[in-house]
Enzyme design. Structure first.
Site, PDB file in Angstrom:
ATOM      1  CG  ASP A  85      50.696  32.798  33.545  1.00 23.92           C
ATOM      2  OD1 ASP A  85      51.250  31.845  33.754  1.00 23.92           O
ATOM      3  OD2 ASP A  85      49.125  32.642  34.412  1.00 23.92           O
ATOM      4  CG  ASP A  87      49.362  27.078  32.467  1.00 17.85           C
ATOM      5  OD1 ASP A  87      48.334  25.391  32.612  1.00 17.85           O
ATOM      6  OD2 ASP A  87      49.525  27.375  32.443  1.00 17.85           O
ATOM      7  CD  GLU A  94      45.743  27.581  36.342  1.00 22.19           C
ATOM      8  OE1 GLU A  94      46.743  26.332  36.333  1.00 22.19           O
ATOM      9  OE2 GLU A  94      45.499  28.490  35.786  1.00 22.19           O
ATOM     10  NE  ARG A 130      50.235  21.955  41.882  1.00 20.92           N
ATOM     11  CZ  ARG A 130      49.992  23.675  41.281  1.00 20.92           C
ATOM     12  NH1 ARG A 130      49.371  23.830  40.342  1.00 20.92           N
ATOM     13  NH2 ARG A 130      50.915  24.272  41.526  1.00 20.92           N
ATOM     14  CB  SER A 174      54.720  28.930  32.038  1.00 23.32           C
ATOM     15  OG  SER A 174      53.690  27.840  32.229  1.00 23.32           O
ATOM     16  N   GLY A 175      55.247  29.064  34.443  1.00 22.34           N
ATOM     17  CA  GLY A 175      55.109  27.716  35.923  1.00 22.34           C
ATOM     18  C   GLY A 175      54.611  26.414  35.986  1.00 22.34           C
ATOM     19  CE  LYS A 219      55.121  32.540  35.814  1.00 17.99           C
ATOM     20  NZ  LYS A 219      53.524  32.365  35.601  1.00 17.99           N
ATOM     21  CG  ASP A 242      45.824  33.925  36.014  1.00 20.35           C
ATOM     22  OD1 ASP A 242      45.332  32.402  36.697  1.00 20.35           O
ATOM     23  OD2 ASP A 242      47.245  33.124  35.967  1.00 20.35           O
TER      24      ASP A 242
END
Length: 295
Positions: A85, A87, A94, A130, A174-175, A219, A242
């Site tokens: 990952d 962030d 982030e 977001r 990554s997302g 992922k 995380d």
């Protein structure tokens, strides 16, 4: 069955002989300690009938030492694929929260980020919400955030470059956003990277994100695809993250690591690093200090 306990210190808490001696009080049929890095990491092999693993007892026994404790089968510790990952794992921030700071809405967006990473709300709708709030942010602001707000997690370059020096593959999955993964992957040394794509209109964020959104399932899919492309077995893979959207790949990997993670992730992972930096992922694979590529 043979297991290996790896005790790992950190910049604030060195690993001492007394810690190793305390571990011996818990471990059945333990062998002599094998120091990987003096004051930083030590392996102890032991045998356990019925596959009983003493992590909880060891953590309780060494609670005041602020060390990381990893127990795993001795065979197959060295991994050939790392999927990480970005962030709050490979970098310390982030990215979306730092973008929000440019609009003065960091607190609002960070609250949503935290709930998503804790697994309290679904990742995909939380990401759409977001990104929608970032509408109008110019491309120059993304460049500014990358250069002024984003910092690599200590040990990340050593982790990736050491594994690659030994012929293994490293992927950043990554997302978050490819604007950042492409830059971070190049800087840290990853072979490949993937992430979501922001939509720009006239050099500004449109408030939209390209579909499909890459989250938890993406992922997992990335790990499986890379594993198959490299003709690896499941036990030869390592995943680290995380947040709740990392849980799938952490559970799919041969060794899933929760790195300074949310409680839901730390409880589910095979191993957890709560105190050290990313070089801990090298020590848990049995790399010695002399093996680590200096950066």
């Amino acid at each position: 069955m043979k297991y290996t306990l790896t005790l790992i210190g950190n910049s604030a808490a060195s690993l001492r002989d007394e810690h190793v001696e305390a571990a011996f009080e818990i471990l059945p049929q333990a062998t002599a300690p094998n120091w990987l890095a003096k004051g930083m990491a030590c392996d102890i092999e032991f045998e356990s009938e019925g596959g009983k693993r003493p992590e909880s007892a060891l953590r309780a026994h060494l609670a005041s030492a602020n060390l990381d404790i990893v127990v795993q089968p001795t065979e197959g510790r060295r991994k050939k694929l790392l999927v990480a990952d970005m962030d709050s794992t490979i970098i310390q921030q982030e990215c979306i929260d730092e973008l929000a700071a440019e609009l003065g809405i960091k607190k609002q967006i960070a609250a949503i980020t935290e709930r998503a990473m804790q697994g309290e709300i679904a990742f995909e709708p939380a990401l759409r919400e977001r990104v929608g709030l970032l509408k109008g942010l110019p491309l120059e602001a993304l460049e500014k955030v990358y250069h002024e707000r984003i910092t690599e997690t200590p040990g990340g370059r050593a982790l990736v470059r050491t594994m690659r020096a030994h012929g293994h593959a490293c992927a950043l999955v990554s997302g978050g956003f490819n604007f950042f993964t492409e830059r971070v992957a190049h800087s840290v040394g990853f072979n490949t990277n993937q992430a979501n794509r922001l939509v720009f209109i006239d050099g500004k964020l449109s408030g939209g994100i390209a579909e499909p959104i890459l989250g938890r399932e993406a992922k997992i899919d990335a790990l499986i695809k890379l594993r198959e492309e490299l003709s690896l077995k499941r036990h030869e893979t390592l995943a680290v993250g995380d947040g709740a959207n990392d849980l799938g790949m952490i559970e799919e990997a041969g060794l899933g690591v929760a790195f300074h993670a949310k409680p839901v992730v730390a409880e589910a992972a095979d191993a957890r690093i709560d105190h050290g930096d990313l070089t801990a992922l090298l020590y848990m694979q049995g790399y010695r200090e002399d093996d680590i590529v200096e950066v």
